[in-house]
Structures are given as structure tokens and as C-alpha cells.
Motif scaffolding. Structure first.
Motif, short mmCIF file in Angstrom:
data_model
loop_
_atom_site.label_atom_id
_atom_site.label_comp_id
_atom_site.label_asym_id
_atom_site.label_seq_id
_atom_site.Cartn_x
_atom_site.Cartn_y
_atom_site.Cartn_z
N PHE A 158 0.85 -1.19 0.00
CA PHE A 158 0.00 0.00 0.00
C PHE A 158 0.89 1.25 0.00
O PHE A 158 1.85 1.34 0.76
CB PHE A 158 -0.90 0.03 1.24
N VAL A 159 0.53 2.20 -0.84
CA VAL A 159 1.24 3.47 -0.93
C VAL A 159 0.25 4.59 -0.59
O VAL A 159 -0.71 4.78 -1.33
CB VAL A 159 1.81 3.71 -2.34
N PRO A 160 0.45 5.32 0.50
CA PRO A 160 -0.44 6.45 0.80
C PRO A 160 -0.20 7.57 -0.21
O PRO A 160 0.95 7.93 -0.50
CB PRO A 160 -0.03 6.87 2.21
N ILE A 161 -1.28 8.10 -0.77
CA ILE A 161 -1.16 9.12 -1.80
C ILE A 161 -2.04 10.32 -1.47
O ILE A 161 -2.98 10.22 -0.67
CB ILE A 161 -1.55 8.57 -3.19
N GLU A 162 -1.74 11.43 -2.10
CA GLU A 162 -2.59 12.60 -1.97
C GLU A 162 -3.93 12.28 -2.62
O GLU A 162 -3.97 11.68 -3.71
CB GLU A 162 -1.95 13.80 -2.67
N PRO A 163 -5.05 12.66 -2.02
CA PRO A 163 -6.37 12.37 -2.62
C PRO A 163 -6.71 13.37 -3.72
O PRO A 163 -7.69 14.12 -3.65
CB PRO A 163 -7.32 12.48 -1.42
N ARG A 164 -5.92 13.35 -4.79
CA ARG A 164 -6.07 14.29 -5.89
C ARG A 164 -6.61 13.62 -7.15
O ARG A 164 -7.05 14.31 -8.08
CB ARG A 164 -4.72 14.94 -6.23
N TRP A 165 -6.55 12.29 -7.23
CA TRP A 165 -6.83 11.61 -8.47
C TRP A 165 -8.08 10.74 -8.36
O TRP A 165 -8.45 10.27 -7.29
CB TRP A 165 -5.63 10.75 -8.86
N THR A 166 -8.73 10.49 -9.50
CA THR A 166 -9.91 9.65 -9.55
C THR A 166 -9.51 8.18 -9.50
O THR A 166 -8.34 7.82 -9.66
CB THR A 166 -10.69 9.91 -10.85
N PHE A 167 -10.51 7.32 -9.33
CA PHE A 167 -10.26 5.88 -9.38
C PHE A 167 -9.62 5.50 -10.71
O PHE A 167 -8.72 4.66 -10.76
CB PHE A 167 -11.55 5.11 -9.18
N THR A 168 -10.10 6.09 -11.81
CA THR A 168 -9.57 5.77 -13.13
C THR A 168 -8.09 6.12 -13.22
O THR A 168 -7.28 5.35 -13.76
CB THR A 168 -10.36 6.52 -14.21
N GLN A 169 -7.71 7.28 -12.68
CA GLN A 169 -6.30 7.69 -12.73
C GLN A 169 -5.42 6.82 -11.83
O GLN A 169 -4.30 6.46 -12.22
CB GLN A 169 -6.19 9.16 -12.34
N VAL A 170 -5.91 6.47 -10.66
CA VAL A 170 -5.13 5.62 -9.76
C VAL A 170 -4.95 4.24 -10.39
O VAL A 170 -3.86 3.64 -10.32
CB VAL A 170 -5.80 5.53 -8.38
N ARG A 171 -5.99 3.73 -11.02
CA ARG A 171 -5.88 2.45 -11.72
C ARG A 171 -4.86 2.55 -12.85
O ARG A 171 -4.08 1.62 -13.08
CB ARG A 171 -7.25 2.04 -12.26
N ARG A 172 -4.83 3.66 -13.53
CA ARG A 172 -3.85 3.87 -14.61
C ARG A 172 -2.43 3.84 -14.04
O ARG A 172 -1.51 3.30 -14.66
CB ARG A 172 -4.12 5.21 -15.29
N ALA A 173 -2.23 4.43 -12.87
CA ALA A 173 -0.92 4.38 -12.23
C ALA A 173 -0.54 2.95 -11.87
O ALA A 173 0.62 2.55 -12.01
CB ALA A 173 -0.91 5.27 -10.98
N ALA A 174 -1.51 2.16 -11.40
CA ALA A 174 -1.24 0.76 -11.06
C ALA A 174 -0.85 -0.03 -12.31
O ALA A 174 0.04 -0.90 -12.27
CB ALA A 174 -2.45 0.13 -10.39
N ILE A 175 -1.49 0.26 -13.43
CA ILE A 175 -1.14 -0.40 -14.69
C ILE A 175 0.29 -0.04 -15.08
O ILE A 175 1.07 -0.90 -15.51
CB ILE A 175 -2.13 0.00 -15.80
#
Length: 350
Positions: free
Chosen positions: A179-196
Motif C-alpha cells: 500500500f502506498v499512501p497518496i494525496e487524494p487528488r486523483w480519480t479511481f480511473t487515474q489511480v488504476r492507470r498508475a497501477a497499470i
């Protein structure tokens, strides 16, 4: 089953009925043992759950009985347990419980909750995740040791792209979660894109050991980086959650130096209390950090621009998403199967 007992938790009293009901026959652990376990790790599991919409994985008759996922807050839930209104991919919505105190965890245990599945958001903003969660899932022919090797490479990838820091834990099975704590700036779609993007970079570095292929027929004997665990309404068992297996394992937070030394079988509801008493919550400092995804999202853009690597398939119960490739397994695509012909699989949409 024995008379009901009352458990005290920070000024609240939680009634536990049938405390002697056996929940784990292989080990003889009872409902009271489950509740006592959660009392011993209360600060740790609350750190993982606090103010997060949480799905309850319930086994009212123990691990050998029937189970179900409780997404909607039950009508008999005490009014002192807050909720959050969340929206599912289907467009439907519900109020989910958001534990904020020990008594809420014990109340859930009273109703046979073994595992807590929190969303990666807080109830103050349910549409912007504050955690990037990477699930390293061993495929047939691989095991925990393979997940360990992938985790150490993942650590390097995170550091190289934005100086990110991950907190590892056992899944309670054969895999590892980071788990990586992140700033709550991005949507689920963007966070999923980062995981990809993370998964693709790992696949480039460890092509024979790691895969991001969604279709099982393409994964081979490799560790699957399950990027869809970051999609809306997909959750991962919380730290300290008990997992529904005969020996009552728990999802154990680890320090990085323990990844490869410790083994999932080391951690269950009998052994974790002693570790917690000695070390406390080894992930206690997670909430002191909030990292940026900018570097990973830049990597995702380069992957798409330079290599034509765009989005990947969503789970079959999700509506078709913008930019998503054809959602049909390769062997069927060769036979001319369409998206509509792909059989449903996985969890049902609420």
C-alpha cells in the motif's frame, strides 16, 4: 454455545452472543477468540479502517459455513457507527459502515465478520483514493517466495518513479500487498492507470516472473499484478484482518526487512497478539505520508505515446469503460467472439 458476554471498548459495551461457537474447527478458535484477537490489535486495524467505507466478509457459522459480503450498512447497526454514501460501477449506491472506534470492529465480529475490506478512500471524499494498492497475486506454479522477489522489485520501481514508499503486508494467503499512501487528488480511473504503469514496468524488468495480463490463459507461471484491485468497488483485505482459512491466518503488516524472512503461516490469531504486544503496529506511520502519482502517470502517458500501451480490460461485471480494449479473452477473440459474448464472471454488481 454459552451465555452472552459483554466486552468493554473505550466506554462502549458490545454484547457477544454465543461466545463459545467454534469458528475455526481445525484450531478450535471460537467467536470469543475472534473478538479477543481484534481487541488486542484494535489500534492497528483501526488505523487501516478509520473513516473508510468498509465491506464486511461475514461467516455467521464460522469458516466452514456459508458466507457473504455485507456491503450495505445493516439496519441493526448502531447509530454511533458512521457511514459513507458510495456509488458502485453499476450506478447504484449504498451507505457503507465506516469504523472509527474499537467497538465498531467488535460489533462486526459479533455478526461473524472475519475480514474487513475497506475502500481506498475516506468518507470525506469517496471519489478520490488516498491509497495506491498493489496486489501481487501468485498464479498456479508460483508461490509466496515468487511474490517476495516481485515485491522487492516493486519497491525499487516505486522509489524510482516519484520517490514513492510502500508498506508491505501478507495477504493471509500466498500473496503480498503493498500500500502506498497518496494525496487524494486523483480519480479511481487515474489511480488504476498508475497501477497499470507499475505493473508494466515490473513486467519489463521481470518478464519471466511477473505479468499484468488480465486473462488467466496468458499469465503462465508468474506473479500477476492485479491492477483491477484499484478499480472502484474493488477492495483488499485490511491489515490485521482474519482470513477465512482453516488455520485462522491474518493479513500481517511487515517491515521491508521482514519481506522474505517472515512467512504467511507465521501469523494467525494466536501468534499475532504477541507480535503486536512487542512491536505495535509496524505500519503506524503510514498516515504521516501522502505521495504524488505524477511520475507514474507520466510513465503511463509515455507507455501510451511511445509504445501504444493504453488501457487494459476491466472486470466483466463493470460497464464498458472509455478507452478500454475489447473485453474478450484472446482464445475466444480468435474465433470471432465479441464483447457481448464474454460470459460473466467474478463478483456480482450490487
Amino acid at each position: 454455545m454459552g451465555d452472552a458476554v459483554e466486552l468493554e471498548a473505550a466506554g462502549r459495551t458490545v454484547r457477544l452472543s454465543s461466545p463459545d461457537k467454534v469458528f475455526f474447527p481445525e484450531r478450535g478458535f471460537t467467536k470469543l477468540d475472534l473478538a479477543r484477537y481484534y481487541q488486542t490489535v484494535a489500534p492497528g486495524i483501526l488505523r487501516a479502517l478509520r473513516n473508510r467505507p468498509t465491506t464486511l466478509e461475514r461467516y455467521p457459522d464460522g469458516v466452514t459455513g456459508e458466507s457473504f459480503f455485507q456491503k450495505r450498512a445493516p439496519k441493526n447497526m448502531p447509530d454511533w457507527i458512521p457511514t459513507a454514501h458510495i456509488t458502485f460501477p453499476s450506478g447504484r449506491s449504498a451507505d457503507e459502515m465506516c469504523p472509527t472506534e474499537e467497538a465498531a470492529v467488535l460489533w462486526a465480529a459479533q455478526y461473524g465478520t472475519l475480514t474487513f475490506h475497506p475502500w481506498p478512500v475516506r468518507r470525506t471524499d469517496v471519489d478520490r483514493p488516498d491509497e495506491l494498492r498493489i496486489d501481487l497475486d501468485p498464479q498456479p506454479g508460483t508461490d509466496y517466495d515468487d511474490a517476495v522477489r516481485a515485491a522487492h522489485e516493486l519497491r525499487s520501481v516505486l522509489d524510482e518513479f516519484g520517490g514513492l514508499r510502500g508498506w508491505p503486508k501478507t495477504s493471509g494467503g500466498r500473496g503480498l500487498h503493498v500500500f502506498v499512501p497518496i494525496e487524494p487528488r486523483w480519480t479511481f480511473t487515474q489511480v488504476r492507470r498508475a497501477a497499470i504503469a507499475v505493473g508494466r514496468e515490473m513486467e519489463r524488468r521481470m518478464p519471466d516472473q511477473v505479468t499484468i495480463r488480465w486473462w488467466k490463459e496468458e499469465r503462465g507461471e508468474r506473479i500477476f499484478v492485479d491492477y483491477n484491485q484499484t478499480a472502484r468497488d474493488r477492495t483488499i483485505a485490511s491489515a490485521y484482518s482474519v482470513r477465512p482459512r482453516p488455520h485462522a491466518p491474518v493479513s500481517a503488516p511487515l517491515r521491508w526487512e521482514e519481506v522474505g524472512e517472515a512467512h504467511p503461516r507465521d501469523f494467525d490469531i494466536a501468534s499475532m497478539p504477541a507480535r503486536y504486544a512487542e512491536l505495535g503496529d509496524v505500519h503506524a506511520d503510514m498516515d504521516d505520508h501522502a505521495f504524488s502519482l505524477d511520475a507514474l502517470l507520466d510513465l503511463a502517458r509515455r507507455d501510451e505515446h511511445d509504445h501504444g500501451l493504453g488501457d487494459l480490460p476491466y472486470p466483466p461485471e463493470y460497464p464498458k469503460m472509455p478507452g478500454e480494449p475489447k473485453r474478450v479473452q484472446p482464445s475466444r477473440a480468435k474465433k470471432g467472439a465479441s464483447d457481448a459474448e464474454e460470459p460473466p464472471a467474478g463478483a456480482t454488481t450490487p
